[in-house]
Design a protein around this motif. Structure first.
Motif, PDB file in Angstrom:
ATOM      1  N   GLY B   3       8.066  -2.263   5.489  1.00 17.84           N
ATOM      2  CA  GLY B   3       6.573  -2.073   5.498  1.00 17.84           C
ATOM      3  C   GLY B   3       5.961  -3.299   5.017  1.00 17.84           C
ATOM      4  N   VAL B   4       4.557  -3.266   4.873  1.00 17.54           N
ATOM      5  CA  VAL B   4       3.830  -4.292   4.235  1.00 17.54           C
ATOM      6  C   VAL B   4       4.009  -4.602   2.854  1.00 17.54           C
ATOM      7  CG1 VAL B   4       1.409  -5.071   3.843  1.00 17.54           C
ATOM      8  CG2 VAL B   4       2.126  -3.775   5.979  1.00 17.54           C
ATOM      9  N   ARG B   9       2.240  -6.528  -8.069  1.00 23.59           N
ATOM     10  CA  ARG B   9       1.649  -5.205  -7.955  1.00 23.59           C
ATOM     11  C   ARG B   9       0.688  -4.799  -8.982  1.00 23.59           C
ATOM     12  NH1 ARG B   9       4.435  -1.154  -6.115  1.00 23.59           N
ATOM     13  NH2 ARG B   9       2.150  -0.157  -6.406  1.00 23.59           N
ATOM     14  N   TYR B  10       0.879  -5.447 -10.316  1.00 24.11           N
ATOM     15  CA  TYR B  10      -0.080  -5.249 -11.052  1.00 24.11           C
ATOM     16  C   TYR B  10      -0.288  -6.759 -11.778  1.00 24.11           C
ATOM     17  CZ  TYR B  10       1.330  -0.537 -10.876  1.00 24.11           C
ATOM     18  OH  TYR B  10       1.678   0.703 -10.336  1.00 24.11           O
ATOM     19  N   LEU B  88      -8.088  -2.309  -6.875  1.00 31.00           N
ATOM     20  CA  LEU B  88      -6.922  -2.242  -6.311  1.00 31.00           C
ATOM     21  C   LEU B  88      -7.087  -2.976  -4.742  1.00 31.00           C
ATOM     22  CD1 LEU B  88      -4.080  -1.064  -5.882  1.00 31.00           C
ATOM     23  CD2 LEU B  88      -4.659   0.775  -4.619  1.00 31.00           C
ATOM     24  N   TYR B  89      -6.300  -3.871  -4.656  1.00 32.27           N
ATOM     25  CA  TYR B  89      -6.675  -4.882  -3.566  1.00 32.27           C
ATOM     26  C   TYR B  89      -5.317  -4.546  -2.426  1.00 32.27           C
ATOM     27  CZ  TYR B  89     -10.050  -7.391  -5.912  1.00 32.27           C
ATOM     28  OH  TYR B  89     -11.315  -7.700  -6.674  1.00 32.27           O
ATOM     29  N   LEU B  90      -5.900  -3.886  -1.224  1.00 34.86           N
ATOM     30  CA  LEU B  90      -4.857  -3.343  -0.157  1.00 34.86           C
ATOM     31  C   LEU B  90      -5.005  -4.611   0.875  1.00 34.86           C
ATOM     32  CD1 LEU B  90      -5.952   0.251  -0.274  1.00 34.86           C
ATOM     33  CD2 LEU B  90      -3.664  -0.670  -0.939  1.00 34.86           C
ATOM     34  N   PHE B 105      -0.871  -0.047   5.732  1.00 35.76           N
ATOM     35  CA  PHE B 105      -1.284  -0.620   4.505  1.00 35.76           C
ATOM     36  C   PHE B 105      -0.199  -0.787   3.640  1.00 35.76           C
ATOM     37  CE2 PHE B 105      -5.922  -0.443   3.985  1.00 35.76           C
ATOM     38  CZ  PHE B 105      -6.199   0.673   5.298  1.00 35.76           C
ATOM     39  N   GLY B 106      -0.176  -1.646   2.682  1.00 27.85           N
ATOM     40  CA  GLY B 106       0.854  -1.953   1.654  1.00 27.85           C
ATOM     41  C   GLY B 106       0.483  -1.085   0.339  1.00 27.85           C
ATOM     42  N   GLU B 107       1.222  -1.183  -0.771  1.00 29.96           N
ATOM     43  CA  GLU B 107       0.724  -0.437  -1.760  1.00 29.96           C
ATOM     44  C   GLU B 107      -0.337  -0.767  -2.887  1.00 29.96           C
ATOM     45  OE1 GLU B 107       4.818   1.823  -3.225  1.00 29.96           O
ATOM     46  OE2 GLU B 107       5.177  -0.434  -2.960  1.00 29.96           O
TER      47      GLU B 107
END
Lengths: 110, 114
Positions: B3-4, B9-10, B88-90, B105-107
């Motif tokens: 997936g993307v 992540r943080y 949150l940037y998707l 979409f990514g996480e």
């Protein structure tokens, strides 16, 4: 200006009850509309799009240009339908930029 | 098919700093778009890249920029961070013309600005 409105932040129903998630839009052109869903701890994903006129997981949505609405419906809700639902409108070059509504949380309880 | 993928992540930054976020699309997808998600404003479109060119742009200040590389990977940069950039940037990828509006979409990358 383009806009998508989902009037309900939260919709709570019992299992087996009908569900209708409301979506209204404002768009000057010919709209392409979508429903996206985000289940708990999962990614945002496409549920269905109006041009396909398909039923996914028992959900359907009809585009009503007169009322500028694209409500999502399911005759009998299941607990696994509990999720956040977003209505979206595409715009821009190739229609790949989406304007999202603020989402409706659907909670289905037994 | 993977997936993307978004990295990091943080992350936590302070006001005035800059940040770069990375996105690897699904193999074969040449369109990458970015969205900002906040509790108050919801999901807002930032920009979209296709074949290394910005094709669509949302209503964000020039501090937000992005680019796409020849392998379709994309980065977005936010300079001079403000508290309001916490979000949150998707990232999402798509086949674009084949399935406009169908985004994968990514996480997300969760940015906190202190």
């Amino acid at each position: 200006a383009q806009r998508v409105t989902q009037p309900e932040k939260l919709l709570s129903v019992f299992k087996g009850a009908p569900v209708e998630l409301k979506c209204n839009y404002s768009y000057s052109g010919s709209p392409e509309l979508f429903w996206y869903v985000q289940y708990s701890r999962q990614r945002l994903q496409l549920l269905l799009r109006h041009i396909s006129r398909e039923s996914i997981k028992g959900f359907t949505a009809d585009l009503n240009k007169g009322e500028t609405s694209f409500h999502l419906k399911k005759p009998f809700a299941q607990e696994e339908d509990s999720a956040m639902y977003y209505c979206a409108l595409s715009w821009g070059q190739a229609g790949t930029a989406l304007i999202f509504g603020k989402g409706t949380t659907l909670s289905v309880s037994s | 098919k993977a997936g993307v993928t978004q990295t990091p992540r943080y992350l936590i930054k302070t006001r005035g700093q800059q940040v770069t976020l990375s996105c690897s699309p699904i193999s074969g997808h040449r369109s990458v778009s970015w969205y900002q998600q906040t509790p108050g404003q919801g999901l807002q479109f930032l920009f979209e890249y296709f074949s290394e060119t910005q094709r669509n742009k949302g209503n964000f200040p020039g501090r937000f920029s992005g680019r796409q590389f020849s392998n379709s990977r994309s980065e977005m940069n936010v300079s001079t961070l403000e508290l309001g950039d916490s979000a949150l940037y998707l990232c999402a990828s798509s086949l674009r013309l084949a399935s406009p509006g169908e985004l994968f979409f990514g996480e997300g990358s969760r940015l906190t600005v202190l």
